[in-house]
Design a protein around this motif. Structure first.
Motif, PDB file in Angstrom:
ATOM      1  N   ARG A  78       4.910   3.564   4.015  1.00 24.59           N
ATOM      2  CA  ARG A  78       4.736   3.539   5.473  1.00 24.59           C
ATOM      3  C   ARG A  78       5.896   2.731   6.051  1.00 24.59           C
ATOM      4  N   THR A 116       4.131  -0.848   2.851  1.00 23.12           N
ATOM      5  CA  THR A 116       4.670  -0.867   4.213  1.00 23.12           C
ATOM      6  C   THR A 116       5.990  -1.610   4.210  1.00 23.12           C
ATOM      7  N   ALA A 164       3.726   9.064  12.287  1.00 27.07           N
ATOM      8  CA  ALA A 164       2.400   8.611  12.687  1.00 27.07           C
ATOM      9  C   ALA A 164       2.416   8.001  14.086  1.00 27.07           C
ATOM     10  N   VAL A 210       6.673   4.727  13.469  1.00 27.71           N
ATOM     11  CA  VAL A 210       6.032   4.633  12.156  1.00 27.71           C
ATOM     12  C   VAL A 210       6.145   5.999  11.486  1.00 27.71           C
ATOM     13  N   LEU A 229       5.500   8.071   7.798  1.00 32.79           N
ATOM     14  CA  LEU A 229       4.899   8.088   6.464  1.00 32.79           C
ATOM     15  C   LEU A 229       5.767   8.953   5.560  1.00 32.79           C
ATOM     16  N   ILE A 254      -2.649   5.208   2.657  1.00 32.19           N
ATOM     17  CA  ILE A 254      -1.361   4.739   2.156  1.00 32.19           C
ATOM     18  C   ILE A 254      -1.268   3.211   2.149  1.00 32.19           C
ATOM     19  N   VAL A 255      -2.070   2.543   2.979  1.00 34.61           N
ATOM     20  CA  VAL A 255      -2.015   1.079   3.050  1.00 34.61           C
ATOM     21  C   VAL A 255      -3.179   0.427   2.311  1.00 34.61           C
ATOM     22  N   ALA A 283      -2.510   8.413   6.427  1.00 33.14           N
ATOM     23  CA  ALA A 283      -2.167   7.173   7.136  1.00 33.14           C
ATOM     24  C   ALA A 283      -3.136   6.050   6.785  1.00 33.14           C
TER      25      ALA A 283
END
Length: 314
Positions: free
Chosen positions: A20, A111, A43, A121, A123, A164-165, A161
């Motif tokens: 990200r 990130t 995103a 942002v 991805l 991914i974090v 989204a």
């Protein structure tokens, strides 16, 4: 197995690089990692993808871009912004003065960027492994493919989204599968919109006779196929199958089978424990010598040279 499944059967996402990227303008990252395929989606905010050859393309929220390697390209807030960082093979990052900005720009789980609440942002999901099974499909793609948000709707983007974090057990496998699903969805939509502009072999899968024959070959490459046997399975005469297959696919059935077998073999040979004899049996060759001879004749290198070359590229 169909054409899109063939892309991800073997060289599918395994330990893919997902990131990200949170950036505040001005920003620009030049990608020179030589990865076979990269999927990008915005995103928040926006971004420009600037290919080495060709016009820059604007990405807005929900748009998806697929960049086919190994040609370099840049991702930036504006096409005119000079690169602030370079992404090199092996996930190495460097600035213009040669420093590694990874620690300074780390903003949390997967990130990276210059500001946590940056305006833009993006991805990013990168396939790091280059395999031969999907080469026919990869060669059919342009260097940069863009699918605007207005042309498709998918629940995968917000899910990616969110995931991914996350830092949970098995998260790498979850992200690999999400990336596969996203890529298949994008390519399926893109090919459908191309219609007659899609490659001949892809359109041939829709033919009731030739499509069945192609699936038989792909699903069971080790079978001792003949044109007559394949025609019987497809429910037509040998002459009718040979003629129609050549017209739609652009090559005879046995030539197509040889290419598929050797593509599978090229991928299987990169598995550490695979022996030449085992690979030969799995792809329909009676002996290691027969596979080696066909491999050298069609691909120009021996299986051993293929293995050595792939090892050097890692």
């Amino acid at each position: 197995m169909d054409a899109l499944s063939g892309l991800l059967d073997g060289p599918r996402a395994r330990g893919a690089f997902l990131l990200r990227m949170a950036m505040e303008p001005p920003w620009s990252v030049r990608i020179e990692d030589r990865a076979p395929l990269c999927v990008m989606t915005v995103a928040r905010g926006g971004a420009w993808v600037v290919p080495e050859d060709g016009d820059p393309v604007r990405l807005r929220p929900g748009d998806v871009a697929v960049a086919r390697g190994p040609a370099p390209y840049a991702v930036a807030d504006l096409p005119s912004t000079p690169p602030h960082a370079w992404i090199l093979p092996g996930e190495v990052c460097r600035t213009a003065d040669g420093h590694d900005p990874a620690d300074a720009m780390a903003l949390g789980v997967r990130t990276w960027g210059n500001r946590p609440d940056g305006r833009d942002v993006v991805l990013v999901g990168t396939y790091l492994l280059d395999g031969a099974v999907g080469r026919r499909l990869l060669d059919a793609l342009p260097p940069l493919l863009v699918l605007p948000a207005r042309e498709w709707e998918s629940p995968l983007l917000p899910l990616l989204a969110e995931e991914i974090v996350r830092d949970e057990p098995g998260q790498e496998a979850v992200l690999d599968r999400l990336l596969d699903l996203l890529l298949i969805s994008v390519l399926r939509t893109w090919f459908a919109r191309r219609g007659e502009a899609a490659p001949a072999w892809y359109r041939a899968f829709a033919d009731p006779v030739v499509g069945r024959a192609m699936r038989l070959l792909q699903n069971n490459p080790a079978h001792p196929w003949t044109v007559a046997g394949l025609a019987a399975e497809a429910g037509v005469s040998r002459a009718a199958l040979a003629r129609r297959f050549g017209e739609l696919v652009g090559e005879p059935p046995m030539a197509y089978l040889t290419g598929w077998r050797l593509a599978l073999a090229a991928d299987l040979l990169l598995e550490p424990e695979a022996t030449l004899g085992a690979v030969a049996r799995r792809v329909g060759y009676g002996s290691p010598f027969a596979l080696s001879a066909a491999f050298k004749r069609v691909r120009g290198v021996s299986p051993q040279e293929h293995r050595v070359g792939a090892g050097r590229a890692e």
